[in-house]
Design a protein around this motif. Structure first.
Motif, PDB file in Angstrom:
ATOM      1  N   GLU A  47       0.763  -1.292   0.065  1.00 23.73           N
ATOM      2  CA  GLU A  47      -0.089  -0.112  -0.087  1.00 23.73           C
ATOM      3  C   GLU A  47       1.045   1.346   0.046  1.00 23.73           C
ATOM      4  OE1 GLU A  47      -3.289   2.491   2.592  1.00 23.73           O
ATOM      5  OE2 GLU A  47      -2.853   0.287   2.893  1.00 23.73           O
ATOM      6  N   ARG A  97       0.473   4.006  -2.725  1.00 19.54           N
ATOM      7  CA  ARG A  97       0.400   5.545  -2.558  1.00 19.54           C
ATOM      8  C   ARG A  97       1.234   6.526  -3.258  1.00 19.54           C
ATOM      9  NH1 ARG A  97      -3.562   6.742   1.262  1.00 19.54           N
ATOM     10  NH2 ARG A  97      -4.405   4.998   2.620  1.00 19.54           N
ATOM     11  N   ILE A 114      -8.223   3.911  -1.071  1.00 23.81           N
ATOM     12  CA  ILE A 114      -7.408   4.933  -1.337  1.00 23.81           C
ATOM     13  C   ILE A 114      -7.994   6.350  -1.806  1.00 23.81           C
ATOM     14  CG2 ILE A 114      -5.152   5.950  -1.981  1.00 23.81           C
ATOM     15  CD1 ILE A 114      -4.164   3.166  -1.559  1.00 23.81           C
ATOM     16  N   HIS A 148      -7.864   8.850  -4.516  1.00 20.30           N
ATOM     17  CA  HIS A 148      -7.068   8.936  -5.460  1.00 20.30           C
ATOM     18  C   HIS A 148      -7.850   9.804  -6.557  1.00 20.30           C
ATOM     19  CE1 HIS A 148      -9.685   6.189  -7.803  1.00 20.30           C
ATOM     20  NE2 HIS A 148      -9.979   5.520  -6.855  1.00 20.30           N
TER      21      HIS A 148
END
Length: 253
Positions: free
Chosen positions: A53, A57, A98, A100
């Motif tokens: 992760e 990111r 996430i 995004h």
């Protein structure tokens, strides 16, 4: 790359592949070059090349800073998994949690099957990916009927993603055949052999008698585009950018 991009119309959307040989950071570097040149770029993110992760990111932040608003998520062909993601579905599930900037996410589909994944697993994977995706792009194919028959089946199975049909640009047929064998294209490769009159040597090498041109395939898909949800063509240049652009211009003239 900058030289090859010089003659490409700025209205052309570009995708940047993610090669197991060069890694995802090369994809990000080339995405930076293309966005700086004024193109809308869709980079490929290969799940098997992303570690975890925090790595994901990092990639998202870099693409966000470049103004990238669309990505194409694949499992990838890297023989070794770099971290926790072995498939596109796993990466998409992680990405969904996430923050995004990607308003458009594409995924792969395989009308002719996959050389290392069973058809039932491909169907299950596509249903899983559909939750996160805006469209699907088909593997390289040469026969419109192969694509349309497959689409008829997936539409019955309630796969509703619009298709961007993967089409090979104009290319020396011998080179195209070599690429096709490598990526596992089957029935439509036999169609290509028939259409272009290629013959086999004793070593099994296919010899070119002419060059592949995609007009007939495009016309065949266009005839059923509205019915089957084919929204556009995804043209594979195989880095023969000048020849591909010249073909586009001839077609639109």
């Amino acid at each position: 790359m900058e030289e090859q991009l010089a003659d490409v119309p700025r209205s052309t959307g570009l995708t940047i592949t993610c090669s197991p040989r060069w890694g995802i950071d090369r994809t990000l570097e080339y995405t930076e070059v293309a966005t700086a040149a004024g193109f809308a770029v869709v980079p490929h993110l290969a799940a098997r090349q992303i570690v975890d992760e925090p790595d994901l990111r990092r990639i998202v932040r870099r693409l966000d800073a470049l103004g990238v608003r669309g990505i194409f998520v694949i499992g990838g062909d890297a023989p070794q998994v770099a971290g926790r993601y072995s498939s596109a579905g796993e990466l998409l599930d992680e990405l969904a949690g996430i923050d995004h900037p990607f308003g458009s996410i594409g995924v792969a589909c395989y009308p002719e099957g996959h050389p290392s994944v069973a058809d039932d697993r491909l169907a299950d994977a596509l249903r899983r990916k559909q939750r996160h995706a805006a469209y699907m792009v088909s593997q390289l194919c040469f026969d419109a009927s192969t694509i349309t028959r497959w689409l008829e089946g997936v539409r019955r199975a309630e796969i509703t993603l619009p298709l961007r049909a993967g089409v090979a640009g104009p290319l020396d047929t011998a080179a195209l055949t070599e690429l096709s064998v490598r990526i596992g294209v089957g029935p439509s490769l036999r169609y290509l052999r028939k259409q272009h009159g290629m013959v086999s040597t004793l070593l099994g090498t296919l010899v070119r008698r002419d060059a592949h041109r995609p007009e007939a395939l495009v016309a065949g898909l266009a005839a059923r585009a509205e019915e089957l949800g084919i929204e556009r063509i995804h043209l594979n240049s195989f880095n023969r950018v000048a020849a591909t652009v010249a073909w586009q211009r001839r077609l639109l003239a």
